[in-house]
Design an enzyme around this catalytic site. Structure first.
Site: not given
Ligand code: MEV
Length: 310
Positions: A92, A98-100, A102, A143
């Protein structure tokens, strides 16, 4: 080659979101129930085919600027003809999974496969982080690292990340609030808080880093109940940093009332997903039912330590 293919997993941050932006360690898992595949083929002009947009890449909406920039960079660096990119994803979007990252991992892999060129992990992360800067403003890189791999990682900014075995028995429940997460905004809001009151904010961030290191020990020593307590403690700090919201707080409360060992938001917060830990599968099922009844849009269960390494 006339076509290339690449894929990536979704990811779940177990501990350390936000504090990871400040150089603290964080733990992330590849989340195997979700994945993305990208295919690249020759085309007369750049075209994107995805669940969100089908058409000339130049006309893609602003929310796909990350893909646009990544393709332009790759095509520029390797002087290639235009491409058609086809993306299919079960991750989703904008839910802290982490979709962007991935999608960027899968596209970069597909591009190198298409070009028949070797792709080192380092180069992969360089391209993905390039796209992530556009999606997230100031990404820590977690991510990218988590979605590119297939093992749990302890990640620290500007340090080589370590993979480590998940020695703990338990079930991780993930629930989608159905509300778009706002990683870019929450990361920025924490930075502003840090500027205004670096003592309190810095203290909360340091504690989140300490909780992550304790969580790693709990995982290595198979202490699920203790890990649950650490997750609850992390959620308190994330709430104090004001990256949680009522929908997340409510689902977290419901998970804990239904037998979770602990629960917290995962990823950027203010929408997105929450996670909970259960000692056994029937409790995990009970929790997912309760979360669905409370309005969770989707739920997943993953047994910890059971990874099909690619
Ligand atoms: C986002 O999945 C995780 C955060 O810590 C941002 C990041 O690490 O870039 C909120």
């Amino acid at each position: 080659k006339s076509s290339g293919e690449g894929n990536a997993n979704g990811k779940i941050i177990l501990m350390g979101e936000h504090s990871v932006v400040y150089g603290k360690p964080a733990i992330a898992f590849p989340f195997q129930p979700t994945h993305v595949t990208a295919e690249i083929t020759d085309h007369i002009y750049d075209v994107l085919r995805s669940g969100y947009f089908v058409g000339p890449l130049a006309k893609a909406p602003k929310s796909l600027e990350n893909i646009k920039t990544l393709i332009h960079q790759l095509r520029h660096d390797f002087s290639t003809p235009p491409v058609q990119i086809t993306i299919s994803s079960t991750i989703p979007a904008e839910r802290g999974m982490g979709s962007s990252a991935a999608v960027a991992v899968a596209i970069t892999r597909a591009f190198f496969d298409w070009q028949n060129l070797p792709l080192s992990h380092e180069l992969l992360l360089t391209y993905v982080n390039y796209a992530e800067k556009i999606s997230h403003g100031n990404p820590s890189g977690i991510d990218a690292a988590a979605t590119a791999g297939d093992e749990p990682i302890l990640f620290q900014k500007s340090a080589a990340f370590e993979t480590f075995p998940i020695n703990i028995s338990g079930f991780l429940i993930v629930a989608d609030t159905g509300v778009k997460g706002k990683t870019r905004q929450t990361v920025k809001a924490v930075a502003q808080r840090f500027e205004q009151d670096n003592k309190t904010t810095g203290h909360l961030i340091n504690e989140l880093g300490d909780l992550t290191l304790k969580a790693k020990k709990a995982i290595l020593n198979n202490q699920a109940a203790y890990l649950g307590e650490l997750m609850n403690a992390a959620q308190k700090n994330l709430a104090a940093l004001q990256v949680s919201d009522q929908t997340l707080d409510n689902l977290i409360m419901v998970a804990n009332q239904n037998g979770a060992l602990g629960a917290k938001l995962t990823g950027g917060g203010k929408g997105g997903c929450m996670i909970a830990l259960a000692s056994d599968y029937s409790t995990a099922k009970k929790i997912t039912t309760a979360l669905t009844n409370q309005g969770a849009k989707a739920t997943w269960i993953q047994e910890l330590g059971v990874y099909q390494y690619a």
